[in-house]
Design an enzyme around this catalytic site. Structure first.
Site, PDB file in Angstrom:
ATOM      1  N   SER A 165       0.497  -1.153  -0.295  1.00 33.28           N
ATOM      2  CA  SER A 165      -0.002  -0.075   0.010  1.00 33.28           C
ATOM      3  C   SER A 165       0.893   1.116   0.024  1.00 33.28           C
ATOM      4  O   SER A 165       1.605   1.695  -0.305  1.00 33.28           O
ATOM      5  CB  SER A 165      -1.354  -0.157   1.239  1.00 33.28           C
ATOM      6  N   THR A 166       0.836   1.946   1.083  1.00 29.25           N
ATOM      7  CA  THR A 166       1.573   3.602   1.123  1.00 29.25           C
ATOM      8  C   THR A 166       2.879   3.023   1.326  1.00 29.25           C
ATOM      9  O   THR A 166       3.413   2.143   1.768  1.00 29.25           O
ATOM     10  CB  THR A 166       1.340   4.020   2.140  1.00 29.25           C
ATOM     11  N   HIS A 192      -2.709  -0.879  -3.516  1.00 23.63           N
ATOM     12  CA  HIS A 192      -3.922  -0.326  -3.028  1.00 23.63           C
ATOM     13  C   HIS A 192      -3.373   1.175  -3.972  1.00 23.63           C
ATOM     14  O   HIS A 192      -2.929   1.524  -3.852  1.00 23.63           O
ATOM     15  CB  HIS A 192      -3.870  -0.175  -1.747  1.00 23.63           C
ATOM     16  N   MET A 285      -0.105   0.928   4.997  1.00 28.08           N
ATOM     17  CA  MET A 285      -0.699   1.308   6.173  1.00 28.08           C
ATOM     18  C   MET A 285      -2.104   0.714   6.694  1.00 28.08           C
ATOM     19  O   MET A 285      -2.726  -0.154   5.178  1.00 28.08           O
ATOM     20  CB  MET A 285      -1.439   3.127   5.799  1.00 28.08           C
ATOM     21  N   ASP A 288      -4.408  -5.193   6.386  1.00 31.29           N
ATOM     22  CA  ASP A 288      -4.923  -5.992   4.872  1.00 31.29           C
ATOM     23  C   ASP A 288      -3.580  -6.547   4.568  1.00 31.29           C
ATOM     24  O   ASP A 288      -2.377  -6.494   4.144  1.00 31.29           O
ATOM     25  CB  ASP A 288      -5.077  -4.806   4.088  1.00 31.29           C
TER      26      ASP A 288
END
Length: 349
Positions: A165-166, A192, A285, A288
């Site tokens: 993600s991030t 993401h 973050m 998940d």
């Protein structure tokens, strides 16, 4: 507690006002100033020393990419890019992520988005996360890496599943581009990312990698030596149909606030018989992937689980959540992850 200072950079006065109002509604952030282009921004950064910058991609005089390059080189500061949903905007955004931007936000309706309030929560969340990010990361040159020996798995059906993600685009670039072209397993990825950006991301990785990389399409046969990136706005599952692994894409409800979701991908692989999964959770973050890892280990006890080390994560959330399950086999610095995969996947006999 003092608030984190934000510099808002956009060539539209309307957008500067709207973004500033949104950010100022956060109890953690405050807009210290605004700038109308990159040149203006660089002058103000030197004086203000903001904690985080929101930076428009398309601007006159000095655009977002040129500005970001200068920031990263001269005055490293966490940056969140704002981009329009166009092919050009997506390509430039992926370039920005490779240059070191922490995250990006897609403007909902072009350069001047009158409905920018529709993504108020996303703007606040991503700007807050950027202000807290482990930003000053320096990757070691591949030639300087310590060689570690890992025992290969015994399986003719390995599959590598990666979630991020991030900070993920840059981390994935590091992993995928350091794998050899003869890598003997398929790689499926959930990053993401909103609809409209994953194709540009896949195309960029394909140009840089020895492996074939693509944005996955519904019905794709999942083949060794190929990398399949989930499409933004769709859940990505891998299913076995007539002894072949195939991709299934569906627009459904978000899981853990995400579509695509890492948990959905991992769960689908847990249902495939006679395969040997290798799961990798990179920077991001939230949590998940942790529930999906539990299912993978339950259905395939020999699953190899790898997480990115805290010291090399932009955001440690997803790897940390996985590690809390006590099911992780290897916690590795980002630079070592491709080395683990290469040594774990058996070569063709």
């Amino acid at each position: 507690m003092s608030k984190k200072k934000v510099l808002v950079v956009d060539d539209s006065a309307f957008m500067r006002k709207m973004i500033s109002d949104i950010i100022n509604s956060s109890s953690y952030l405050e807009v210290a100033n605004t700038a109308k282009n990159g040149k203006d921004a660089l002058e103000k950064i030197k004086i203000l020393k903001p904690d985080v910058i929101t930076l428009d991609v398309e601007m006159p005089i000095m655009d977002g990419i040129s500005t970001l390059e200068f920031i990263m080189k001269e005055i490293p500061t966490p940056v969140v890019m704002l981009s329009s949903l166009t092919k050009s905007g997506a390509d430039k955004t992926m370039e920005a992520m490779a240059l070191g931007a922490v995250d990006f936000i897609a403007k909902p309706s072009g350069s001047i988005s009158l409905n920018i309030k529709d993504i108020e929560e996303e703007i606040i969340k991503k700007t807050e996360h950027a202000a807290q990010a482990n930003f000053r990361l320096k990757l070691k040159p591949i030639s300087n890496l310590k060689v570690i020996h890992y025992k290969p798995i015994r399986s003719d059906r390995p599959i590598v599943a990666i979630g991020s993600s991030t900070g993920g685009p840059r981390a994935l670039q590091q992993v995928i581009t350091t794998l050899p072209g003869n890598f003997q397993a398929p790689i499926v990825i959930v990053q993401h990312m909103p609809k409209g950006f994953t194709k540009s991301f896949a195309e960029r990785l394909d140009r840089l990698s020895e492996l074939s990389v693509k944005e996955v399409e519904n019905g794709d046969i999942i083949k060794p030596g190929h990398v399949y990136i989930a499409r933004g706005g769709c859940h990505f599952r891998v299913k076995e149909i007539h002894n072949q692994l195939k991709a299934e894409l569906r627009e459904e409800q978000p899981v853990n606030g995400h579509q695509p979701s890492v948990d959905v991908l991992f769960e689908s692989i847990s249902k495939i018989p006679n395969c040997h999964p290798l799961s990798v959770l990179l920077t991001g973050m939230g949590s998940d992937g942790a529930k999906g890892l539990i299912l993978l280990k339950k259905e395939h006890p020999k699953t190899i689980s790898i997480t990115q080390s805290k010291d090399t994560c932009v955001v440690y959330g997803m790897p940390q959540a996985a590690e809390k399950t006590s099911l992780v086999d290897y916690v590795e610095d980002l630079e070592h992850i491709s080395q683990v995969l290469v040594q774990k996947i058996p070569k063709k006999r």
